[in-house]
Motif scaffolding. Structure first.
Motif, short mmCIF file in Angstrom:
data_model
loop_
_atom_site.label_atom_id
_atom_site.label_comp_id
_atom_site.label_asym_id
_atom_site.label_seq_id
_atom_site.Cartn_x
_atom_site.Cartn_y
_atom_site.Cartn_z
N ARG A 1 34.96 49.74 49.64
CA ARG A 1 35.51 48.39 49.59
C ARG A 1 36.75 48.31 50.47
O ARG A 1 37.61 49.18 50.42
CB ARG A 1 35.88 48.03 48.15
CG ARG A 1 34.69 47.82 47.24
CD ARG A 1 35.08 47.78 45.78
NE ARG A 1 35.53 49.08 45.33
CZ ARG A 1 35.98 49.33 44.10
NH1 ARG A 1 36.04 48.36 43.21
NH2 ARG A 1 36.38 50.55 43.76
N ASN B 1 32.81 44.32 50.42
CA ASN B 1 31.97 45.47 50.11
C ASN B 1 31.21 45.89 51.36
O ASN B 1 30.66 45.04 52.07
CB ASN B 1 30.99 45.12 48.99
CG ASN B 1 31.69 44.89 47.66
OD1 ASN B 1 32.07 45.82 46.99
ND2 ASN B 1 31.87 43.62 47.31
N THR C 1 28.82 42.46 51.39
CA THR C 1 29.44 41.62 50.35
C THR C 1 28.47 40.55 49.86
O THR C 1 28.28 40.37 48.65
CB THR C 1 30.72 40.97 50.90
OG1 THR C 1 31.58 41.98 51.41
CG2 THR C 1 31.44 40.20 49.82
#
Length: 727
Positions: free
Chosen positions: A450, A460, A486
């Motif tokens: 992350r 992410n 993400t």
């Protein structure tokens, strides 16, 4: 006859000599003595002890010899007050009756000799040259201090021939020195050799041993020589020899040609490799600079001539690349480096240099440049985030895709270290793999990671890091690929949430179906039986009783349908009604509504909830939940003690946890834990217990994205733990 009277002639001796009697009076002296030790007294009779120029140590020895009448001569070297060194010889003199009558004193100025000895000693120490001598008659070996130091033995060490030989390294070196010494003793030849010894401290050391012999009557009686520590110089010589050999091999293997150019007479020298480089026969070489000029490519000739002239004029090194045309017409690229050699007057006289063929290298560089350009385009235009990372954890370069993912410009990213944009919980994992790559245990790794976006949100990513090494094998830098997942994870989480909701809805629907099926069937059966009984009954009194029972059954059915509708309403209409609710206000409001009921039980209520805690909830549901918990505590309070209710909260991350505790009857969780929140499940023999309250409470809490659990001990009390979303 007295020896004193026989020494009347000593004033003519060329040495400093004097004779004193037992009273220390000078009886006679040479003119050389008066010159070395002038008489400053106006007296013909002078005491030896009154001479200021005589060192005190000599006077002390004279006193000792006189008092003890010592007959053994004494010799000592002493420095006087003028910093001059003398060698003093003290010998007894005797009268004609052979009685001890005085002392004969001879003084020799050895200042220069002493200085020469000290200089020689210092020179020996600096040059690490010691001496040695072997007396073959007594078979005794003598070593000077420097020789002992070289062998690393104590000052009082007594050497022997066998010990001296055994210091040489076993094998070739010991066998060589043994043979040399034996041959020298037999033939009288001198020697000068370099061998290795192993010192007393087990140190391996190169030494230079030189020896000569003394022959008397055809027989060797003495062997002597010098012993020098040459270890450091020998290692340098060996290293230089090896380097020269390697250079020779390297130039031959790498086809590097060596050349010299004399600026004065224009003469040119080429090594054998030069002829092979230019594909020219050695027999055709005339040793003149013009020969080289003819090989140059016409377009490079003027440029090369200019560089050569510049090197001589500015007395600087030469480095140039040029093309030559081989006899077969092919063109080759040559690189030449050279240094300018100057004479004692500072004038440039000669260029000494090396040539080698760089044609393939230039071609490779062109190909490499094209590859680098292609790689740079792929790096920059990749839809995947890419970065070059330094060994210290810094960004060397980043592409636009990575910048877009984290929200920073390229310039901003370059200024930041990786740790600054990495989620702290992921840094340990990342640094663990980086350490292994530094240690050579890994060449690549892939992890979920992350990053922090510039706006503070979480990005992410799937991170892949690969090592890049230099030509010598050492680690250069890392290449990182960062795939932004993400949106994928958000979609996956949403899907999981929907699946979880669907699963929960299915479970609830199944449970609800069972409840509907069971309860309505029971009511239907009961109503059907009562209706049949009513049709067949002829007694009016019994009919009235059956009608009452039928009315009660109808009301029970209506209540069941109401409960089922309420459950359906909770399950289907909650999310759109969530709003921000003050938890403390809700608790105190419910407490106020049942204050009379609490007073009736003499209950005490301690509310330790923060006054500014806001949660996401349906206000009516929250009131219903709290009311049910309060009334349950009252309903199932202990008969043995007054009711005490404790309510407190905790906040962590985005959740608010509410602990609702009482000291009531408690619940046997081992028996009832699994069905505690089931519909129509009761666990006490209370007349008002219906088993619907906790079932509805659980549905209401979960409908608001919360949870409810219970901790209870029979006859001690119960604690309900509820979680809500923090607003």
């Amino acid at each position: 006859m007295s020896i004193l009277s026989s020494l009347n002639y000593l004033q003519d001796l060329p040495i400093a000599i004097t004779v004193i009697d037992l009273n220390f009076k000078i009886k006679n002296q040479s003119s050389a003595w008066l010159k070395e030790f002038p008489n400053d007294f106006n007296s013909s009779t002078i005491s030896f002890l009154e001479y200021h120029s005589i060192p005190q140590q000599v006077k002390v020895e004279v006193l000792k010899m006189t008092e003890s009448q010592q007959i053994t001569p004494l010799e000592l070297e002493v420095k006087n007050h003028l910093n001059s060194w003398y060698r003093w010889k003290l010998s007894p003199s005797f009268s004609s009756e052979n009685n001890f009558s005085g002392i004969i004193i001879i003084a020799k100025n050895i200042t220069e000799e002493r200085r020469e000895r000290e200089l020689l000693k210092k020179a020996e120490q600096v040059a690490q040259i010691g001496a040695w001598e072997l007396d073959l008659i007594s078979n005794k070996l003598f070593w000077t201090d420097i020789t002992r130091i070289i062998h690393e033995v104590p000052e009082d060490y007594t050497p022997t021939l066998e010990k001296g030989i055994n210091f040489y390294k076993a094998g070739h070196h010991r066998e060589t020195i043994t043979a040399i010494v034996s041959d020298s003793i037999a033939t009288g030849d001198t020697w000068d050799t370099e061998l290795i010894i192993i010192t007393a401290n087990n140190t391996e050391k190169w030494v230079r041993a030189r020896g000569e012999t003394e022959i008397i009557d055809g027989k060797c009686v003495r062997v002597y020589g010098t012993f020098q520590d040459i270890h450091e110089q020998k290692l340098k010589d060996i290293a230089y020899t090896r380097l020269a050999e390697r250079l020779k091999i390297a130039t031959k293997t790498a086809k590097i040609g060596i050349w010299e150019y004399n600026y004065t007479n224009k003469n040119l020298f080429w090594s054998d490799e030069m002829f092979d480089l230019y594909k020219i026969q050695k027999a055709d070489f005339d040793g003149h600079k013009s020969f080289w000029d003819q090989s140059l490519h016409p377009e490079d000739r003027e440029f090369c001539m200019q560089k050569v002239e510049e090197a001589f004029e500015l007395k600087k090194d030469l480095e140039v690349e040029f093309r030559i045309i081989l006899p077969n017409g092919k063109i080759r690229n040559i690189k030449s480096v050279a240094y300018t050699e100057v004479d004692i007057f500072g004038d440039a006289k000669k260029l000494v240099g090396a040539n080698w063929d760089v044609t393939e290298l230039i071609y490779t560089q062109l190909q490499l440049t094209k590859s680098e350009e292609s790689m740079q385009q792929a790096f920059e235009n990749s839809s995947v985030g890419m970065a070059l990372i330094g060994l210290e954890g810094n960004w060397i370069d980043v592409n636009s895709s990575l910048c877009t993912s984290v929200g920073y410009s390229r310039e901003e990213m370059i200024q930041k270290k990786i740790i600054e944009v990495t989620h702290p919980h992921d840094w340990t994992k990342d640094s663990h793999f980086i350490k292994k790559m530094h240690e050579g245990q890994l060449t690549n790794y892939t992890i979920d990671k992350r990053f922090f976006h510039k706006d503070g949100t979480i990005v992410n990513a799937l991170l892949t890091v690969t090592t890049v090494h230099k030509v010598n094998g050492k680690l250069s830098h890392f290449i990182a690929q960062v795939i932004d997942v993400t949106a994928m994870i958000a979609s996956e989480n949403k899907t999981k949430a929907l699946l979880e909701i669907t699963k929960h809805q299915n479970e609830s629907l199944l449970n609800f179906a069972h409840i509907v099926s069971h309860n309505l069937r029971s009511h239907s059966t009961n109503l059907s039986m009562l209706t049949n009984f009513l049709k067949e009954e002829t007694d009016n009194g019994e009919k009235v009783n059956l009608e009452r029972m039928l009315s009660d059954a109808s009301e029970s059915l209506s209540e069941t349908v109401h409960h089922l509708n309420e459950v359906v309403h909770i399950t289907t209409n909650t999310q759109e009604n969530l709003s921000n609710v003050n938890l403390f206000d809700s608790i105190t409001r419910v407490e106020k509504n049942i204050l009379a009921l609490l007073k009736e039980k003499n209950a005490s209520c301690k509310i330790l909830v923060e006054k500014d805690v806001i949660i996401k909830a349906v206000p009516a549901y929250l009131d219903s939940i709290l009311l049910n918990l309060f009334t349950n505590s009252v309903k199932y309070s202990s008969q043995e003690r007054n009711l005490e209710i404790h309510i407190k909260n905790k906040i962590s991350n985005n959740q608010v946890t509410l602990h609702f505790s009482d000291n009531g009857q408690g619940i046997d969780l081992k028996r009832h834990g699994e069905k505690l929140f089931g519909m129509y499940k009761t666990f006490h023999n209370h007349k008002d217990a219906k088993g619907i309250g906790l079932f509805i409470t659980k549905n209401q809490v979960e409908a608001m994205n919360g949870s409810i659990t219970v901790h209870s001990t029979v006859n001690k009390g119960t604690t309900f733990v509820l979680t809500f979303e923090k607003a």
